[in-house]
Design a protein around this motif. Structure first.
Motif, PDB file in Angstrom:
ATOM      1  N   SER A  11       0.837  -1.191   0.000  1.00 30.21           N
ATOM      2  CA  SER A  11       0.000   0.000   0.000  1.00 30.21           C
ATOM      3  C   SER A  11       0.872   1.240   0.000  1.00 30.21           C
ATOM      4  O   SER A  11       2.017   1.197   0.473  1.00 30.21           O
ATOM      5  N   PRO A  12       0.356   2.355  -0.488  1.00 28.94           N
ATOM      6  CA  PRO A  12       1.135   3.592  -0.460  1.00 28.94           C
ATOM      7  C   PRO A  12       1.584   3.920   0.967  1.00 28.94           C
ATOM      8  O   PRO A  12       0.813   3.803   1.919  1.00 28.94           O
ATOM      9  N   GLY A  13       2.862   4.247   1.111  1.00 23.46           N
ATOM     10  CA  GLY A  13       3.426   4.577   2.410  1.00 23.46           C
ATOM     11  C   GLY A  13       4.089   3.413   3.120  1.00 23.46           C
ATOM     12  O   GLY A  13       4.823   3.619   4.086  1.00 23.46           O
ATOM     13  N   ASP A  14       3.839   2.169   2.677  1.00 19.90           N
ATOM     14  CA  ASP A  14       4.512   1.018   3.283  1.00 19.90           C
ATOM     15  C   ASP A  14       6.018   1.168   3.116  1.00 19.90           C
ATOM     16  O   ASP A  14       6.492   1.560   2.054  1.00 19.90           O
ATOM     17  N   GLU A  15       6.774   0.818   4.157  1.00 14.19           N
ATOM     18  CA  GLU A  15       8.226   0.895   4.069  1.00 14.19           C
ATOM     19  C   GLU A  15       8.799  -0.449   3.677  1.00 14.19           C
ATOM     20  O   GLU A  15       8.341  -1.497   4.144  1.00 14.19           O
ATOM     21  N   GLU A  41      19.845  -2.038  -6.002  1.00 15.36           N
ATOM     22  CA  GLU A  41      19.287  -1.283  -7.118  1.00 15.36           C
ATOM     23  C   GLU A  41      19.923  -1.810  -8.396  1.00 15.36           C
ATOM     24  O   GLU A  41      21.142  -1.815  -8.528  1.00 15.36           O
ATOM     25  N   TRP A  42      19.114  -2.278  -9.320  1.00 15.53           N
ATOM     26  CA  TRP A  42      19.594  -2.813 -10.590  1.00 15.53           C
ATOM     27  C   TRP A  42      19.739  -1.674 -11.602  1.00 15.53           C
ATOM     28  O   TRP A  42      19.162  -0.604 -11.440  1.00 15.53           O
ATOM     29  N   SER A  43      20.447  -1.935 -12.681  1.00 13.82           N
ATOM     30  CA  SER A  43      20.658  -0.917 -13.707  1.00 13.82           C
ATOM     31  C   SER A  43      19.480  -0.779 -14.671  1.00 13.82           C
ATOM     32  O   SER A  43      19.460   0.115 -15.491  1.00 13.82           O
ATOM     33  N   ASN A  44      18.491  -1.628 -14.570  1.00 13.03           N
ATOM     34  CA  ASN A  44      17.358  -1.605 -15.508  1.00 13.03           C
ATOM     35  C   ASN A  44      16.086  -1.038 -14.878  1.00 13.03           C
ATOM     36  O   ASN A  44      14.985  -1.493 -15.169  1.00 13.03           O
ATOM     37  N   ASP A  45      16.209  -0.055 -14.001  1.00 15.71           N
ATOM     38  CA  ASP A  45      15.064   0.593 -13.355  1.00 15.71           C
ATOM     39  C   ASP A  45      14.251  -0.357 -12.490  1.00 15.71           C
ATOM     40  O   ASP A  45      13.031  -0.235 -12.381  1.00 15.71           O
ATOM     41  N   MET A  46      14.921  -1.315 -11.875  1.00 16.41           N
ATOM     42  CA  MET A  46      14.291  -2.250 -10.940  1.00 16.41           C
ATOM     43  C   MET A  46      15.092  -2.233  -9.646  1.00 16.41           C
ATOM     44  O   MET A  46      16.280  -1.918  -9.644  1.00 16.41           O
ATOM     45  N   CYS A  47      14.429  -2.586  -8.558  1.00 13.38           N
ATOM     46  CA  CYS A  47      15.081  -2.696  -7.255  1.00 13.38           C
ATOM     47  C   CYS A  47      14.684  -4.020  -6.618  1.00 13.38           C
ATOM     48  O   CYS A  47      13.547  -4.462  -6.752  1.00 13.38           O
ATOM     49  N   LEU A  48      15.620  -4.629  -5.929  1.00 15.35           N
ATOM     50  CA  LEU A  48      15.338  -5.790  -5.102  1.00 15.35           C
ATOM     51  C   LEU A  48      15.018  -5.252  -3.718  1.00 15.35           C
ATOM     52  O   LEU A  48      15.844  -4.572  -3.114  1.00 15.35           O
ATOM     53  N   VAL A  49      13.804  -5.492  -3.248  1.00 13.48           N
ATOM     54  CA  VAL A  49      13.381  -4.969  -1.953  1.00 13.48           C
ATOM     55  C   VAL A  49      12.914  -6.111  -1.052  1.00 13.48           C
ATOM     56  O   VAL A  49      12.514  -7.174  -1.524  1.00 13.48           O
ATOM     57  N   LYS A  50      12.980  -5.863   0.249  1.00 13.10           N
ATOM     58  CA  LYS A  50      12.538  -6.835   1.248  1.00 13.10           C
ATOM     59  C   LYS A  50      11.388  -6.211   2.032  1.00 13.10           C
ATOM     60  O   LYS A  50      11.506  -5.079   2.503  1.00 13.10           O
ATOM     61  N   ASN A  51      10.278  -6.943   2.155  1.00 11.84           N
ATOM     62  CA  ASN A  51       9.145  -6.418   2.917  1.00 11.84           C
ATOM     63  C   ASN A  51       9.320  -6.737   4.401  1.00 11.84           C
ATOM     64  O   ASN A  51      10.326  -7.331   4.815  1.00 11.84           O
TER      65      ASN A  51
END
Length: 61
Positions: free
Chosen positions: A26-30, A36-46
């Motif tokens: 949801s908006p605001g979730d941290e 950070e990948w070079s192709n405008d993607m990020c690996l994130v952990k919830n």
């Protein structure tokens, strides 16, 4: 830490023998940015420790 800009839902399978699960953001979730990948993607952990490849456009970095 980064926050979610717009709501989205991802499906994932934690192991080969488990079923498909959903994680909703949801908006605001941290989330924690792992890479950070070079192709405008990020690996994130919830908050549950599950990692996802997320488009950077969905995040406030």
């Amino acid at each position: 830490m980064a926050s979610v800009k717009e709501a989205f839902t991802y499906k994932y399978q934690s192991t080969k023998n488990s079923g498909i699960e959903e994680a909703s953001f949801s908006p605001g979730d941290e989330v924690e940015v792992v890479k950070e990948w070079s192709n405008d993607m990020c690996l994130v952990k919830n908050a549950d420790g599950v990692v996802f490849n997320v488009p950077t456009k969905n995040l406030n970095l």
